[in-house]
Design an enzyme around this catalytic site. Structure first.
Site, PDB file in Angstrom:
ATOM      1  N   LEU A  45      -2.477   5.062   5.660  1.00  0.00           N
ATOM      2  CA  LEU A  45      -1.323   4.382   5.867  1.00  0.00           C
ATOM      3  C   LEU A  45      -0.154   3.665   4.459  1.00  0.00           C
ATOM      4  O   LEU A  45       0.449   3.366   4.946  1.00  0.00           O
ATOM      5  CB  LEU A  45      -2.157   3.143   6.753  1.00  0.00           C
ATOM      6  CG  LEU A  45      -3.505   3.448   7.675  1.00  0.00           C
ATOM      7  CD1 LEU A  45      -3.601   2.217   8.660  1.00  0.00           C
ATOM      8  CD2 LEU A  45      -1.723   4.194   9.474  1.00  0.00           C
ATOM      9  N   GLY A  46      -2.041   3.275   3.909  1.00  0.00           N
ATOM     10  CA  GLY A  46      -0.617   2.950   2.652  1.00  0.00           C
ATOM     11  C   GLY A  46      -1.581   2.809   1.601  1.00  0.00           C
ATOM     12  O   GLY A  46      -2.417   2.735   1.447  1.00  0.00           O
ATOM     13  N   GLY A  48      -2.093   1.087  -2.092  1.00  0.00           N
ATOM     14  CA  GLY A  48      -1.176  -0.179  -3.610  1.00  0.00           C
ATOM     15  C   GLY A  48      -1.981  -0.216  -4.752  1.00  0.00           C
ATOM     16  O   GLY A  48      -2.561   0.762  -5.468  1.00  0.00           O
ATOM     17  N   MET A  50      -4.732  -1.242  -5.952  1.00  0.00           N
ATOM     18  CA  MET A  50      -5.964  -1.161  -6.398  1.00  0.00           C
ATOM     19  C   MET A  50      -6.555  -0.322  -5.729  1.00  0.00           C
ATOM     20  O   MET A  50      -8.033   0.836  -5.935  1.00  0.00           O
ATOM     21  CB  MET A  50      -7.275  -1.909  -6.003  1.00  0.00           C
ATOM     22  CG  MET A  50      -8.248  -2.491  -6.128  1.00  0.00           C
ATOM     23  SD  MET A  50      -9.151  -4.064  -5.670  1.00  0.00           S
ATOM     24  CE  MET A  50      -8.654  -3.912  -4.343  1.00  0.00           C
ATOM     25  N   VAL A  53      -5.358   2.761   2.215  1.00  0.00           N
ATOM     26  CA  VAL A  53      -5.908   2.245   2.982  1.00  0.00           C
ATOM     27  C   VAL A  53      -5.503   3.733   4.011  1.00  0.00           C
ATOM     28  O   VAL A  53      -3.867   4.065   4.321  1.00  0.00           O
ATOM     29  CB  VAL A  53      -5.670   1.746   4.093  1.00  0.00           C
ATOM     30  CG1 VAL A  53      -5.417   0.493   5.165  1.00  0.00           C
ATOM     31  CG2 VAL A  53      -5.771   0.299   3.008  1.00  0.00           C
ATOM     32  N   ASP A 162      -1.592 -15.326  -0.475  1.00  0.00           N
ATOM     33  CA  ASP A 162      -0.068 -14.725  -0.433  1.00  0.00           C
ATOM     34  C   ASP A 162      -0.238 -14.873   1.070  1.00  0.00           C
ATOM     35  O   ASP A 162       0.416 -13.200   1.874  1.00  0.00           O
ATOM     36  CB  ASP A 162      -0.873 -13.118  -0.621  1.00  0.00           C
ATOM     37  CG  ASP A 162       0.546 -12.204  -0.793  1.00  0.00           C
ATOM     38  OD1 ASP A 162       1.456 -12.527  -1.108  1.00  0.00           O
ATOM     39  OD2 ASP A 162       0.707 -10.834  -1.244  1.00  0.00           O
TER      40      ASP A 162
END
Length: 787
Positions: A45-46, A48, A50, A53, A162
């Site tokens: 899904l994505g 970053g 770290m 997902v 955030d």
């Protein structure tokens, strides 16, 4: 981990191949079809800085789709693993229908940690509202639900840090819009380690998304972020939901250097929502109005008044003027819907004018002189026009080069921060490219054409990189950047020796270098630099006595010098000199701005350190009085920031010091104040237990809770032994209570035995020995009274 606007792919793409990573799928060890525990990976899904997902399916014991977050290979350093675990703990602590739930956790076959979250089927709240053409009241109702979710997180001791549309996903549920807050990857637990309290605070860093970032969060090295930072971000998001645009122009943020972004966030006031359409493109305005199922006149009318006031209260620069809680914001929004008076009122003209003059004192004075000398200035400008124009263009060319280069780096850094702020990837990008960019900026502007302002900005950049290097544990490289900062400050001062901003940066640079010296064990060099900084700060205060920033700078310098001496135990008489000098300035700052909680906390620390130094010099009466005043001030800070666990632990430490020094005074012939000691110890016990309720997994809270019970049991036993004139029944009850407290303390120590032994086995053994001694003494008193 922030994801882009398409957190959940369209249904027909759920079975698409895995999204390739930069290093190829082979580097990750995971691909579509692999099994992670009882889950089968479907698609990525994505990702970053770290983690990644994945969309996954589970067949047993229940059939469902979930989202699995797996830490990236190569990112499993202690710091990143701790951050990953912190995110999992943050989510696991919360149980709210509008916050994504943690369902499971474990490790992959390669030993990579993962946790399983509910699959959030929704789109960002701003896109949802526009797609469904929700009107203003419907958008406000949706915002109320988000506020309630954030309030739940705050009650659990978690600040999101955030909040933005991409982290609030909305879908239809039971025919109603249902928001879910995701990504607590940059969340900050309010509860800090008890050892990080009054006398030490770690350097912070910028974390979050600049468009939605509060002024205190935008500061490099920000040390004091609390729940009101989330209130600011909620205000930005509400502004966007109502008007379709951000408070500050997004294009301007994308093109500006990072220091300029900081200045905008910290100093400029955005236009009120109802007035924003006067500067919006007509085509864009038409789209915004259509997405709200209304026309421009009605939209402006609905925003003007209460919604203007509510939003602008959220966006106050001073957090003391914002809503205290997310629940307070939600209640005011509900009052708007119910046509009731809202608590957010319009600031008075006097307040606005005073704030403007205070922030722009220089320009206001300059404008006054300009009016008086207008004719003379016009004549002079005609004579010198050619020379001025040439110099202006040359300076602007150099400045433009600097801004463009800085903007390029900031854009890349912000991209990394957008995913996982503060991770190693973002830091490395800042440190490797930041230094090179600053060198190019310096090279583009030779010493003949570099203005003092440019020299100051470059110095600030180097110092920021030095802070980041120090934060990742590289003091040697940090020292080089601090020295670069000092070099550019000196270049600027060669042109403008009296520049207040440059002299201020010189004080800060000297303090940074002094800190490195202290870390290297060179206390003499550190003290020399701090004394040099003190002299400069004192001159600034003498020159502009009404300048709050200069006064704060001076007080902080004196505090730093006193701190190092208190820790070392040396020159306690000099500690008194430093603190006696700083205290009137600190009190003056508070008089000018009574809502400055930070300065109130600093005044508490000044009293605390003065009390310790006085006691060490044999002035125990004076020391106890200062420690008493320190407790009073810290109680005020705690009352103003009841959800701030750091301030709560500071208060606990201050109360213990006050009680212990009172006991020392009693041993030297002072009055027995057993009732006062009992009162203080009970207050500490109540406070630490409230912290434990927020974080039941924190072993240090448990250890402090046990110690508070042992101390109270000791005092109860002393009460039994020294109050023979009281009825035996009353003394017996007190002794029995002491035994109960000992049992409670032992139960806590046993429950957290393993983590406490890992922290400090010798200290845990000492606590057990003290507990045994107090229990035996209390039991002896109870046995004596029972016979």
């Amino acid at each position: 981990m922030p994801l882009d606007d398409s957190f959940l792919p369209d249904e027909d793409t759920l079975h698409a191949p895995t999204v390739p990573l930069d290093g190829g799928e082979g580097d990750t060890g995971l691909s579509a079809g692999d099994e992670v525990g009882p889950y089968r990976l479907k698609s990525l899904l994505g990702e970053g800085g770290m983690g990644m997902v994945w969309l996954a399916e589970q067949d047993e014991p229940v059939k469902r789709r979930v989202a699995i977050k797996v830490i990236k290979p190569g990112m499993d350093s202690r710091a990143v693993l701790a951050r990953f675990e912190a995110e999992r703990q943050a989510l696991a602590m919360m149980n709210h229908p509008c916050i994504a739930k943690v369902l499971d956790a474990g490790t992959t076959l390669r030993g990579l940690p993962y946790f399983v979250m509910e699959l959030v089927k929704g789109i960002p709240i701003s896109r949802f509202c526009d797609r469904e053409q929700l009107d203003v009241p419907e958008r406000v109702r949706l915002a109320i639900k988000v506020c309630e979710a954030i309030q739940h997180a705050h009650a659990k001791g978690i600040i999101h840090r955030d909040i933005k549309p991409g982290n609030v996903l909305v879908a239809w549920r039971d025919s109603k819009p249902h928001p879910v807050v995701i990504d607590f990857g940059v969340a900050k637990a309010l509860d800090q380690r008890l050892t990080e309290k009054t006398v030490f605070t770690e350097q912070g860093r910028v974390i979050g998304t600049p468009d939605y970032m509060s002024p205190e969060q935008a500061e490099l090295g920000a040390l004091d972020i609390d729940t009101r930072s989330d209130i600011y971000s909620l205000g930005v998001m509400l502004y966007q939901l109502l008007t379709g645009v951000l408070p500050f122009d997004r294009k301007r943020f994308r093109e500006a250097a990072f220091l300029e972004i900081q200045r905008i966030i910290c100093e400029e006031d955005p236009p009120r929502p109802s007035t924003r359409f006067t500067t919006t493109d007509q085509t864009e305005t038409d789209k915004i109005v259509e997405a709200r199922s209304t026309h421009l006149g009605s939209l402006v009318k609905s925003l003007k008044g209460e919604l203007d006031w509510i939003v602008m209260r959220c966006l106050e620069k001073s957090r003391g003027r914002r809503y205290e809680t997310a629940n307070g914001l939600a209640l005011d929004l509900q009052r708007y819907l119910d046509h009731e008076p809202v608590l957010a009122g319009p600031p008075t003209v006097r307040y606005r004018a005073g704030r403007f003059v205070r922030r722009h004192r220089g320009p206001v004075v300059a404008a006054s002189f300009f009016v008086l000398l207008l004719v003379a200035a016009t004549v002079i400008s005609l004579v010198l026009a050619a020379r001025i124009e040439t110099q202006r263009r040359r300076a602007e060319d150099a400045l433009n080069v600097a801004q463009n280069l800085a903007a390029a780096t900031v854009s890349k850094v912000n991209t990394a921060l957008h995913d996982i702020p503060g991770t190693s990837e973002a830091r490395k990008l800042l440190l490797t490219e930041g230094v090179d960019i600053l060198k190019e900026i310096a090279a583009s502007s030779d010493s003949k054409h570099m203005t003092p302002a440019m020299a100051r900005d470059i110095a600030v950049g180097y110092r920021g990189i030095g802070d980041a290097l120090l934060d990742v544990g590289d003091p040697a490289l940090a020292q080089i950047q601090y020295q670069n900062a000092e070099m550019y400050v000196n270049k600027g001062l060669q042109q403008d020796p009296g520049s207040g901003p440059l002299l201020r940066q010189q004080v800060v640079s000297l303090a940074s270098l002094a800190r490195i010296d202290r870390m290297n064990g060179d206390d003499a060099a550190s003290n020399t630099k701090l004394k040099q900084a003190e002299a400069i700060a004192r001159r600034l205060v003498a020159r502009e006595q009404d300048n709050l920033e200069y006064r704060k700078l001076y007080v902080v310098n004196l505090f730093q010098q006193a701190y190092s001496l208190v820790i070392s135990g040396e020159e306690q008489d000099r500690v008194l000199v430093l603190l006696n000098e700083g205290m009137p300035h600190c009190q003056w700052i508070i008089e000018q701005d009574p809502e400055d909680i930070d300065e109130l906390g600093r005044l508490a620390n000044l009293h605390q350190y003065r009390g310790i130094a006085s006691a060490r010099l044999g002035q125990l009466d004076d020391g106890v009085e200062d420690l008493r005043r320190s407790v009073e001030l810290m109680e005020q800070v705690h009352e103003a920031l009841p959800a701030d666990a750091v301030e709560a632990t500071n208060l606990i430490a201050a109360r213990q010091q006050y009680r212990d020094h009172q006991m020392q005074l009693y041993k030297k012939g002072g009055a027995l104040q057993l009732d006062e000691w009992l009162k203080v110890t009970r207050a500490n016990l109540q406070l630490i237990d409230s912290l434990r309720e927020l974080d039941t997994q924190n072993p240090e809270y448990a250890q402090t809770g046990a110690m508070a019970r042992i101390n109270l049991a000791s005092l109860q036993t002393e009460f039994v032994a020294t109050n023979e004139q009281l009825p035996a029944e009353e003394r017996l009850i007190a002794g029995q209570k002491a035994l109960v407290l000992c049992d409670e303390a032992e139960a806590l120590l046993e429950e957290y035995k393993e983590p406490l032994e890992a922290m400090n086995a010798d200290f845990l053994a000492a606590i057990h020995n003290f507990l045994t001694h107090i229990r035996d003494k209390a039991q002896a008193e109870v046995d004596k009274l029972s016979t």
